[in-house]
Structures are given as structure tokens and as C-alpha cells.
Scaffold this active site. Structure first.
Site, PDB file in Angstrom:
ATOM      1  N   LYS A 111     -12.342 -58.448 -42.091  1.00  0.00           N
ATOM      2  CA  LYS A 111     -11.941 -57.515 -43.151  1.00  0.00           C
ATOM      3  C   LYS A 111     -12.430 -58.010 -44.518  1.00  0.00           C
ATOM      4  O   LYS A 111     -12.809 -57.205 -45.365  1.00  0.00           O
ATOM      5  CB  LYS A 111     -10.415 -57.359 -43.194  1.00  0.00           C
ATOM      6  CG  LYS A 111      -9.867 -56.588 -42.032  1.00  0.00           C
ATOM      7  CD  LYS A 111     -10.134 -55.099 -42.179  1.00  0.00           C
ATOM      8  CE  LYS A 111      -9.621 -54.361 -40.968  1.00  0.00           C
ATOM      9  NZ  LYS A 111     -10.304 -53.178 -40.583  1.00  0.00           N
ATOM     10  N   LYS A 194     -17.392 -53.456 -29.966  1.00  0.00           N
ATOM     11  CA  LYS A 194     -16.281 -52.632 -29.499  1.00  0.00           C
ATOM     12  C   LYS A 194     -16.220 -51.255 -30.161  1.00  0.00           C
ATOM     13  O   LYS A 194     -16.681 -51.072 -31.286  1.00  0.00           O
ATOM     14  CB  LYS A 194     -14.949 -53.373 -29.713  1.00  0.00           C
ATOM     15  CG  LYS A 194     -14.435 -53.354 -31.111  1.00  0.00           C
ATOM     16  CD  LYS A 194     -12.937 -53.681 -31.151  1.00  0.00           C
ATOM     17  CE  LYS A 194     -12.436 -53.552 -32.571  1.00  0.00           C
ATOM     18  NZ  LYS A 194     -11.001 -53.592 -32.724  1.00  0.00           N
ATOM     19  N   LYS A 197     -12.328 -47.553 -34.830  1.00  0.00           N
ATOM     20  CA  LYS A 197     -12.305 -46.513 -35.851  1.00  0.00           C
ATOM     21  C   LYS A 197     -13.206 -46.877 -37.027  1.00  0.00           C
ATOM     22  O   LYS A 197     -13.947 -46.052 -37.536  1.00  0.00           O
ATOM     23  CB  LYS A 197     -10.871 -46.293 -36.344  1.00  0.00           C
ATOM     24  CG  LYS A 197     -10.069 -45.461 -35.362  1.00  0.00           C
ATOM     25  CD  LYS A 197      -8.577 -45.497 -35.632  1.00  0.00           C
ATOM     26  CE  LYS A 197      -7.924 -46.685 -34.970  1.00  0.00           C
ATOM     27  NZ  LYS A 197      -6.534 -46.497 -34.581  1.00  0.00           N
TER      28      LYS A 197
HETATM   29  P1  TYM Z   1      -5.207 -50.758 -33.155  1.00  0.00           P
HETATM   30  O1  TYM Z   1      -4.551 -49.602 -33.806  1.00  0.00           O
HETATM   31  O2  TYM Z   1      -6.497 -51.252 -33.720  1.00  0.00           O
HETATM   32  O3  TYM Z   1      -5.477 -50.436 -31.637  1.00  0.00           O
HETATM   33  C1  TYM Z   1      -4.429 -49.997 -30.800  1.00  0.00           C
HETATM   34  C2  TYM Z   1      -4.597 -50.530 -29.397  1.00  0.00           C
HETATM   35  O4  TYM Z   1      -5.850 -50.131 -28.867  1.00  0.00           O
HETATM   36  C3  TYM Z   1      -6.552 -51.264 -28.397  1.00  0.00           C
HETATM   37  N1  TYM Z   1      -7.998 -51.079 -28.655  1.00  0.00           N
HETATM   38  C4  TYM Z   1      -8.949 -51.354 -27.745  1.00  0.00           C
HETATM   39  N2  TYM Z   1      -8.875 -51.838 -26.494  1.00  0.00           N
HETATM   40  C5  TYM Z   1     -10.042 -51.974 -25.820  1.00  0.00           C
HETATM   41  N3  TYM Z   1     -11.264 -51.681 -26.332  1.00  0.00           N
HETATM   42  C6  TYM Z   1     -11.375 -51.201 -27.587  1.00  0.00           C
HETATM   43  N4  TYM Z   1     -12.575 -50.877 -28.070  1.00  0.00           N
HETATM   44  C7  TYM Z   1     -10.190 -51.030 -28.362  1.00  0.00           C
HETATM   45  N5  TYM Z   1      -9.929 -50.591 -29.624  1.00  0.00           N
HETATM   46  C8  TYM Z   1      -8.581 -50.639 -29.785  1.00  0.00           C
HETATM   47  C9  TYM Z   1      -6.020 -52.437 -29.205  1.00  0.00           C
HETATM   48  O5  TYM Z   1      -6.196 -53.650 -28.507  1.00  0.00           O
HETATM   49  C10 TYM Z   1      -4.571 -52.062 -29.353  1.00  0.00           C
HETATM   50  O6  TYM Z   1      -3.836 -52.473 -28.220  1.00  0.00           O
HETATM   51  N6  TYM Z   1      -2.575 -54.668 -34.585  1.00  0.00           N
HETATM   52  C11 TYM Z   1      -2.537 -53.520 -33.722  1.00  0.00           C
HETATM   53  C12 TYM Z   1      -1.357 -52.612 -33.937  1.00  0.00           C
HETATM   54  C13 TYM Z   1      -0.049 -53.307 -33.816  1.00  0.00           C
HETATM   55  C14 TYM Z   1       0.555 -53.781 -32.620  1.00  0.00           C
HETATM   56  C15 TYM Z   1       1.781 -54.360 -33.023  1.00  0.00           C
HETATM   57  C16 TYM Z   1       0.178 -53.773 -31.286  1.00  0.00           C
HETATM   58  C17 TYM Z   1       0.778 -53.591 -34.830  1.00  0.00           C
HETATM   59  N7  TYM Z   1       1.910 -54.221 -34.368  1.00  0.00           N
HETATM   60  C18 TYM Z   1       2.640 -54.914 -32.084  1.00  0.00           C
HETATM   61  C19 TYM Z   1       1.040 -54.326 -30.354  1.00  0.00           C
HETATM   62  C20 TYM Z   1       2.257 -54.891 -30.755  1.00  0.00           C
HETATM   63  C21 TYM Z   1      -3.793 -52.730 -33.998  1.00  0.00           C
HETATM   64  O7  TYM Z   1      -4.358 -52.759 -35.047  1.00  0.00           O
HETATM   65  O8  TYM Z   1      -4.186 -51.951 -32.992  1.00  0.00           O
END
Ligand code: TYM
Length: 329
Positions: A111, A194, A197
């Protein structure tokens, strides 16, 4: 029953990476575990969305969660900012989180590179807020994709550290959860790692067949295999990884053979891949349409979810305050 928690940042719509990395597993877990799912809208503040953005995107993700099959009767869904107790735990965890270790987190470093003009403290302490989300529920398991492994390690570290400082076995160490042998990492179609977004390389669950097919047909490939049974370069492996997620094992084996015998035609493979992605996405898209206009239902689900989450959160905060030495209520 073992407890499960997981969340998603509402910074856009759900894409195939979210679905195969996390949401599909949530849905399978809701029958076997004590599950709660949430929308991490505080986390999304690190990129400074507008108030209108925030209101809109939490609703959108809620509709998309439901469309993917999360049943709020089995697994309450709540919006993170509805459960203020999380902030108190975030503060306590921050007191025991150190600058050096937070600065070393890969996604923080990324970031800093991506948004050098907005390196805010929220970005730095992103892993402590995520740990608060998880530890608040004393979760045993967290379904996440590969990209969250480091954040999960931090959550375990903060749990252990809290227990050590206060000399009590209070927080459990939450485990990453996947049904597959390894964590899933769904690649983008641009050959650049990967699907994400902020990478602009996503296939979204709301997209129609035509849009999806166009995106898949444009996916980056190469000149083709140069020798029998050769190793696949990353861009080609990416197509296979996507195929493994959406197609039958027979289909994957068929194209693997074609690769190994140097007979592969990427056009054919992409057509098949597009058709299989469309077949996965179409039923979800239809349900998104149905849920997204039902404001009353979305509101009711969010209210019920918040109530359930607050009950748990209040209990944890009461106990944590006692442990730290504050008045419990
Ligand atoms: P976020 O919003 O980026 O993504 C949500 C979930 O989707 C999974 N993910 C992927 N898995 C496989 N391949 C990909 N290309 C891919 N892109 C996204 C992420 O691994 C995630 O599981 N920090 C987290 C949000 C969060 C969270 C938490 C998750 C905040 N607090 C507590 C679990 C528990 C995040 O930014 O995910």
C-alpha cells in the site's frame, strides 16, 4: 461447536477471488459450525471512500453475500461499524503491537508503494483491527484466501502476546481454514498475480455472460508450449488455476493433456473457461438482482446480525476489561 468468523472489505463488488478464496467456504461451513460473517467497512476507510460510497457498498456486499448462499438464519451477517466494541479491543491490541512488526507486513508495504500520498495510521494498524474482529468472537477458524495468511499470523501473534502479558490463557489462536489442501489464490486474467479489486483484473459475480466472455477471451497467453510436458509459465498456469476452480476435473485433465502434447489451442481453452465461469456466476447474478432492491430485507438482516454480534462482543469486552484491570461495566 467451533466458532467461525470472516469478513470482506466493501470496496467494490465481490469477484471470483473473493468467492473461491472465502465466500464459497463460508457457505459450506454454515451448516457445520457456529458462523458469523461481517462486512469490514471500517477497514475500507484506509482508502478514504465518500459517505455515499460507504452506504452503497455495504448494502451491495450484503446482497452479494446472500446471493452466494449465506443463510442469515444459520450464520448472522453484520456490518463491522455496527459493533463498536471492536474498537475497544482494537485499542487494547494496538497497545501491544509494535511499529517494526506492523511496518514489515507485506500488504502494508504494498500500500505504501500504491498510495504514497496516503500512508495513514489505519493502514499500519490494519492487522490489529483484523485481529480484533477475529479475537472478539474467540473464533477457532477463519476461511480466507492465501493473501490473508500474514494477517492471520499477526492475529495469532497478538492473541499469544495478550495471553503472555496478562498471564492468562484467554484468547484462542484462530486458524486459517480451507477445504482444499492449500490456501486458494485466484489469479487475475492479466497475468499479474492475484485477482484483486485494486488490480483492475477481476471478474465480478454481478457481470453478465457477454462481459465475462469478453474478459476471458482477452486473457494474456503466450506463443504456446515449446516442448512436450514442459512446465507452464505463470500466465498459462493462471488459466489452469481458474479452470480448476470452475470446471470439472475431466475438463482440466483434457486441457492438461493438450498442453503436454503441445496440441493446446488457447482459444478453445478460453471458450471452455468462459462457459464454465458463466455457469458458476449466472445463478449468483440472478440472486444479486433479487436481493439488491430489497432494502427492507437487507436492513432487517443487518440489524439482526448486529444484535447477535454485539452480544458476543460485549461479553468479550467485559472479560478483557477485567483482565486488564478496568471496571468491567
Ligand atoms: P478482502 O476484502 O481483500 O477479501 C475478502 C476475502 O476474499 C479473499 N480473496 C481471495 N482469495 C483467493 N484469491 C484471490 N485472488 C482473492 N482475493 C480476495 C481474501 O483472502 C479474503 O478472505 N482483511 C480482509 C478483510 C477482513 C477480514 C477480517 C477477514 C477484515 N477483518 C477478519 C477475515 C477475518 C480483506 O481485506 O479481505
Amino acid at each position: 461447536m467451533e466458532r467461525v468468523i470472516s469478513g470482506i472489505r466493501p470496496t467494490g463488488n465481490l469477484h471470483l477471488g473473493n468467492y473461491f478464496g472465502a465466500v464459497k467456504n463460508f457457505v459450506r461451513m454454515q451448516d457445520e459450525y457456529d458462523c458469523m460473517f461481517f462486512i469490514a467497512d471500517w477497514h475500507s476507510l484506509t482508502t478514504h471512500p465518500t459517505p455515499e460510497n460507504i452506504r452503497q457498498s455495504a448494502r451491495t456486499i450484503l446482497a452479494e453475500y446472500l446471493a452466494c448462499g449465506i443463510d442469515p438464519e444459520k450464520a448472522p451477517i453484520y456490518i463491522q461499524s455496527d459493533v463498536k466494541e471492536v474498537l475497544e479491543l482494537y485499542l487494547y491490541l494496538n497497545m501491544n503491537a509494535y511499529l517494526g512488526e506492523l511496518e514489515r507486513v507485506t500488504s502494508f508495504k504494498e500500500k505504501v508503494r500504491q498510495q504514497p500520498d496516503n500512508v495513514n495510521a489505519g493502514l499500519l494498524t490494519y492487522p490489529t483491527l483484523m485481529a480484533a474482529d477475529i479475537l472478539m468472537h474467540k473464533a477457532d477458524k477463519v476461511p480466507v484466501g492465501k493473501d490473508q495468511e500474514q494477517n492471520m499470523e499477526m492475529a495469532r501473534l497478538f492473541a499469544r502476546r495478550f495471553n503472555r502479558i496478562y498471564n492468562i490463557e484467554y484468547f484462542k489462536e484462530p486458524q486459517n481454514f480451507y477445504y482444499t489442501k492449500q490456501a486458494v489464490k485466484i489469479p487475475g486474467l492479466d497475468g499479474s498475480g492475484k485477482m484483486g479489486k485494486s488490480n483492475g483484473n477481476c471478474i465480478y459475480l454481478f457481470e453478465d455472460d457477454q462481459t465475462i466472455t469478453k474478459k476471458v477471451m482477452r486473457a494474456v497467453t503466450d506463443a504456446g508450449p515449446q516442448a512436450m510436458n514442459s512446465e507452464k509459465p505463470e500466465v498459462i498456469q493462471n488459466l489452469f488455476t481458474l479452470m480448476e476452480a470452475v470446471s470439472t476435473p475431466d475438463t482440466v485433465a483434457y486441457f492438461n493433456d493438450k498442453w503436454n502434447t503441445c496440441e493446446i489451442r488457447y482459444g478453445d481453452m478460453k471458450k471452455q473457461l468462459a462457459a464454465d465461469i458463466c455457469a458458476t456466476v449466472a445463478p449468483i447474478r440472478e440472486k444479486i438482482e433479487m436481493y439488491k432492491n430489497d432494502d427492507a430485507l437487507l436492513q432487517r438482516i443487518a440489524n439482526q446480525g448486529a444484535e447477535r454480534a454485539r452480544e458476543r462482543a460485549a461479553q468479550t469486552i467485559k472479560e478483557v476489561r477485567e483482565i486488564i484491570g478496568f471496571r468491567a461495566n
